[in-house]
Scaffold this motif. Structure first.
Motif, PDB file in Angstrom:
ATOM      1  N   GLU A  74       0.812  -1.217   0.000  1.00  0.00           N
ATOM      2  CA  GLU A  74       0.000   0.000   0.000  1.00  0.00           C
ATOM      3  C   GLU A  74       0.851   1.276   0.000  1.00  0.00           C
ATOM      4  OE1 GLU A  74      -2.847  -0.151   3.130  1.00  0.00           O
ATOM      5  OE2 GLU A  74      -3.749  -1.996   2.394  1.00  0.00           O
ATOM      6  N   CYS A  75       2.152   1.148   0.185  1.00  0.00           N
ATOM      7  CA  CYS A  75       3.043   2.308   0.205  1.00  0.00           C
ATOM      8  C   CYS A  75       3.422   2.714  -1.215  1.00  0.00           C
ATOM      9  CB  CYS A  75       4.329   1.979   0.969  1.00  0.00           C
ATOM     10  SG  CYS A  75       4.086   1.545   2.690  1.00  0.00           S
ATOM     11  N   SER A  76       3.768   3.978  -1.383  1.00  0.00           N
ATOM     12  CA  SER A  76       4.317   4.420  -2.664  1.00  0.00           C
ATOM     13  C   SER A  76       5.834   4.485  -2.523  1.00  0.00           C
ATOM     14  CB  SER A  76       3.759   5.787  -3.057  1.00  0.00           C
ATOM     15  OG  SER A  76       4.326   6.785  -2.248  1.00  0.00           O
ATOM     16  N   THR A  77       6.537   4.293  -3.620  1.00  0.00           N
ATOM     17  CA  THR A  77       7.998   4.343  -3.571  1.00  0.00           C
ATOM     18  C   THR A  77       8.498   5.761  -3.289  1.00  0.00           C
ATOM     19  OG1 THR A  77       8.077   4.542  -5.969  1.00  0.00           O
ATOM     20  CG2 THR A  77       8.360   2.338  -5.032  1.00  0.00           C
ATOM     21  N   ALA A  78       7.673   6.754  -3.551  1.00  0.00           N
ATOM     22  CA  ALA A  78       8.058   8.142  -3.279  1.00  0.00           C
ATOM     23  C   ALA A  78       8.023   8.448  -1.783  1.00  0.00           C
ATOM     24  CB  ALA A  78       7.138   9.096  -4.028  1.00  0.00           C
ATOM     25  N   GLU A  79       7.143   7.779  -1.032  1.00  0.00           N
ATOM     26  CA  GLU A  79       6.980   8.063   0.392  1.00  0.00           C
ATOM     27  C   GLU A  79       7.650   7.043   1.301  1.00  0.00           C
ATOM     28  OE1 GLU A  79       2.838   8.402   1.193  1.00  0.00           O
ATOM     29  OE2 GLU A  79       2.579  10.131  -0.099  1.00  0.00           O
ATOM     30  N   CYS A  80       7.900   5.843   0.819  1.00  0.00           N
ATOM     31  CA  CYS A  80       8.439   4.763   1.643  1.00  0.00           C
ATOM     32  C   CYS A  80       9.827   4.389   1.135  1.00  0.00           C
ATOM     33  CB  CYS A  80       7.499   3.558   1.594  1.00  0.00           C
ATOM     34  SG  CYS A  80       8.044   2.159   2.584  1.00  0.00           S
ATOM     35  N   ALA A  81      10.846   4.755   1.901  1.00  0.00           N
ATOM     36  CA  ALA A  81      12.229   4.501   1.490  1.00  0.00           C
ATOM     37  C   ALA A  81      12.546   3.010   1.428  1.00  0.00           C
ATOM     38  CB  ALA A  81      13.184   5.196   2.445  1.00  0.00           C
ATOM     39  N   ARG A  82      11.909   2.216   2.280  1.00  0.00           N
ATOM     40  CA  ARG A  82      12.162   0.776   2.266  1.00  0.00           C
ATOM     41  C   ARG A  82      11.609   0.140   0.998  1.00  0.00           C
ATOM     42  NH1 ARG A  82      14.134  -2.621   6.160  1.00  0.00           N
ATOM     43  NH2 ARG A  82      14.122  -0.850   7.543  1.00  0.00           N
ATOM     44  N   LYS A  83      10.407   0.567   0.583  1.00  0.00           N
ATOM     45  CA  LYS A  83       9.850   0.025  -0.656  1.00  0.00           C
ATOM     46  C   LYS A  83      10.670   0.502  -1.854  1.00  0.00           C
ATOM     47  CE  LYS A  83       5.677  -0.623  -3.350  1.00  0.00           C
ATOM     48  NZ  LYS A  83       4.226  -0.506  -3.377  1.00  0.00           N
ATOM     49  N   ALA A  84      11.140   1.734  -1.809  1.00  0.00           N
ATOM     50  CA  ALA A  84      11.973   2.253  -2.901  1.00  0.00           C
ATOM     51  C   ALA A  84      13.266   1.449  -3.033  1.00  0.00           C
ATOM     52  CB  ALA A  84      12.285   3.728  -2.672  1.00  0.00           C
ATOM     53  N   ALA A  85      13.879   1.086  -1.894  1.00  0.00           N
ATOM     54  CA  ALA A  85      15.100   0.273  -1.935  1.00  0.00           C
ATOM     55  C   ALA A  85      14.808  -1.118  -2.484  1.00  0.00           C
ATOM     56  CB  ALA A  85      15.709   0.175  -0.538  1.00  0.00           C
ATOM     57  N   ALA A  86      13.678  -1.679  -2.090  1.00  0.00           N
ATOM     58  CA  ALA A  86      13.298  -2.999  -2.610  1.00  0.00           C
ATOM     59  C   ALA A  86      13.023  -2.928  -4.111  1.00  0.00           C
ATOM     60  CB  ALA A  86      12.065  -3.516  -1.866  1.00  0.00           C
ATOM     61  N   PHE A  87      12.366  -1.868  -4.544  1.00  0.00           N
ATOM     62  CA  PHE A  87      12.076  -1.682  -5.964  1.00  0.00           C
ATOM     63  C   PHE A  87      13.377  -1.567  -6.766  1.00  0.00           C
ATOM     64  CE2 PHE A  87      10.997   0.873  -9.696  1.00  0.00           C
ATOM     65  CZ  PHE A  87       9.901   0.182 -10.184  1.00  0.00           C
ATOM     66  N   ASP A  88      14.334  -0.799  -6.240  1.00  0.00           N
ATOM     67  CA  ASP A  88      15.632  -0.650  -6.910  1.00  0.00           C
ATOM     68  C   ASP A  88      16.362  -1.987  -7.011  1.00  0.00           C
ATOM     69  OD1 ASP A  88      15.160   2.035  -7.231  1.00  0.00           O
ATOM     70  OD2 ASP A  88      16.384   2.645  -5.513  1.00  0.00           O
ATOM     71  N   THR A  89      16.300  -2.779  -5.940  1.00  0.00           N
ATOM     72  CA  THR A  89      16.946  -4.096  -5.955  1.00  0.00           C
ATOM     73  C   THR A  89      16.314  -4.994  -7.011  1.00  0.00           C
ATOM     74  OG1 THR A  89      17.494  -3.947  -3.610  1.00  0.00           O
ATOM     75  CG2 THR A  89      17.449  -6.156  -4.568  1.00  0.00           C
ATOM     76  N   LEU A  90      14.995  -5.011  -7.050  1.00  0.00           N
ATOM     77  CA  LEU A  90      14.309  -5.895  -7.998  1.00  0.00           C
ATOM     78  C   LEU A  90      14.448  -5.418  -9.443  1.00  0.00           C
ATOM     79  CD1 LEU A  90      11.130  -6.812  -5.938  1.00  0.00           C
ATOM     80  CD2 LEU A  90      13.148  -8.213  -6.377  1.00  0.00           C
ATOM     81  N   THR A  91      14.534  -4.121  -9.672  1.00  0.00           N
ATOM     82  CA  THR A  91      14.783  -3.649 -11.040  1.00  0.00           C
ATOM     83  C   THR A  91      16.226  -3.939 -11.445  1.00  0.00           C
ATOM     84  OG1 THR A  91      15.223  -1.421 -10.207  1.00  0.00           O
ATOM     85  CG2 THR A  91      13.016  -1.847 -11.077  1.00  0.00           C
ATOM     86  N   GLY A  92      17.148  -3.894 -10.487  1.00  0.00           N
ATOM     87  CA  GLY A  92      18.539  -4.214 -10.764  1.00  0.00           C
ATOM     88  C   GLY A  92      18.746  -5.672 -11.139  1.00  0.00           C
ATOM     89  N   THR A  93      17.948  -6.561 -10.532  1.00  0.00           N
ATOM     90  CA  THR A  93      18.063  -7.986 -10.837  1.00  0.00           C
ATOM     91  C   THR A  93      17.241  -8.387 -12.057  1.00  0.00           C
ATOM     92  OG1 THR A  93      16.240  -8.587  -9.360  1.00  0.00           O
ATOM     93  CG2 THR A  93      18.469  -8.599  -8.425  1.00  0.00           C
ATOM     94  N   GLY A  94      16.403  -7.476 -12.544  1.00  0.00           N
ATOM     95  CA  GLY A  94      15.576  -7.772 -13.697  1.00  0.00           C
ATOM     96  C   GLY A  94      14.245  -8.405 -13.349  1.00  0.00           C
ATOM     97  N   ALA A  95      13.947  -8.530 -12.058  1.00  0.00           N
ATOM     98  CA  ALA A  95      12.681  -9.125 -11.643  1.00  0.00           C
ATOM     99  C   ALA A  95      11.504  -8.191 -11.920  1.00  0.00           C
ATOM    100  CB  ALA A  95      12.719  -9.475 -10.159  1.00  0.00           C
ATOM    101  N   ILE A  96      11.769  -6.882 -11.946  1.00  0.00           N
ATOM    102  CA  ILE A  96      10.750  -5.883 -12.273  1.00  0.00           C
ATOM    103  C   ILE A  96      11.273  -5.037 -13.423  1.00  0.00           C
ATOM    104  CG2 ILE A  96       9.602  -3.777 -11.469  1.00  0.00           C
ATOM    105  CD1 ILE A  96       9.500  -4.873  -8.724  1.00  0.00           C
ATOM    106  N   LYS A  97      10.416  -4.816 -14.377  1.00  0.00           N
ATOM    107  CA  LYS A  97      10.760  -3.911 -15.465  1.00  0.00           C
ATOM    108  C   LYS A  97       9.860  -2.686 -15.330  1.00  0.00           C
ATOM    109  CE  LYS A  97      12.179  -7.414 -18.747  1.00  0.00           C
ATOM    110  NZ  LYS A  97      13.009  -8.175 -18.258  1.00  0.00           N
ATOM    111  N   PRO A  98      10.442  -1.529 -14.955  1.00  0.00           N
ATOM    112  CA  PRO A  98       9.617  -0.337 -14.755  1.00  0.00           C
ATOM    113  C   PRO A  98       8.937   0.107 -16.046  1.00  0.00           C
ATOM    114  CG  PRO A  98      11.899   0.055 -14.067  1.00  0.00           C
ATOM    115  CD  PRO A  98      11.835  -1.288 -14.697  1.00  0.00           C
ATOM    116  N   ARG A  99       7.768   0.698 -15.858  1.00  0.00           N
ATOM    117  CA  ARG A  99       7.043   1.227 -17.020  1.00  0.00           C
ATOM    118  C   ARG A  99       7.760   2.435 -17.581  1.00  0.00           C
ATOM    119  NH1 ARG A  99       1.108   2.101 -14.806  1.00  0.00           N
ATOM    120  NH2 ARG A  99       2.148   2.037 -12.804  1.00  0.00           N
ATOM    121  N   THR A 100       7.750   2.559 -18.874  1.00  0.00           N
ATOM    122  CA  THR A 100       8.275   3.763 -19.521  1.00  0.00           C
ATOM    123  C   THR A 100       7.102   4.522 -20.111  1.00  0.00           C
ATOM    124  OG1 THR A 100       8.660   2.549 -21.553  1.00  0.00           O
ATOM    125  CG2 THR A 100      10.497   2.725 -20.027  1.00  0.00           C
ATOM    126  N   ARG A 101       7.118   5.823 -19.916  1.00  0.00           N
ATOM    127  CA  ARG A 101       5.979   6.624 -20.408  1.00  0.00           C
ATOM    128  C   ARG A 101       6.412   7.530 -21.506  1.00  0.00           C
ATOM    129  NH1 ARG A 101       2.052   7.855 -15.434  1.00  0.00           N
ATOM    130  NH2 ARG A 101       2.319   5.904 -14.429  1.00  0.00           N
TER     131      ARG A 101
END
Length: 101
Positions: A74-101
């Motif tokens: 329920e957290c946003s990566t802009a407000e939750c530093a822990r979720k942002a760090a997890a998001f960065d880790t998963l994008t670094g490993t290729g598990a998540i591919k961020p949307r491009t707009r």
């Protein structure tokens, strides 16, 4: 008569104790993610609520990052530093591919 009263009191005490330990005191999701009021006397709970959203002190593994993303769904990566760090880790490993707009 006395044993019936003692059994009744024991049962009532057991139920009251179970209610205290099994029922939540408050529902944090009912009032939103930041349910702790600034002037609350329960500062330990406020500190804990804030600290779980702080950035991790060490790099997250992919497994811990995945669990963090689920825990902070329920957290946003802009407000939750822990979720942002997890998001960065998963994008670094290729598990998540961020949307491009």
């Amino acid at each position: 008569m006395t044993s019936a009263v003692l059994i009744g009191l024991t049962a009532a005490l057991t139920v009251a104790t179970a209610c205290l330990f099994l029922l939540p005191l408050r529902d944090p999701k009912a009032a939103g993610r930041h349910w702790q009021t600034p002037n609350s006397p329960d500062t330990a709970t406020a500190w804990l609520a804030a600290s779980i959203h702080d950035a991790p002190t060490s790099a997250l593994s992919a497994i811990k990052a995945h669990a963090t993303m689920q825990l902070h769904i329920e957290c946003s990566t802009a407000e939750c530093a822990r979720k942002a760090a997890a998001f960065d880790t998963l994008t670094g490993t290729g598990a998540i591919k961020p949307r491009t707009r």
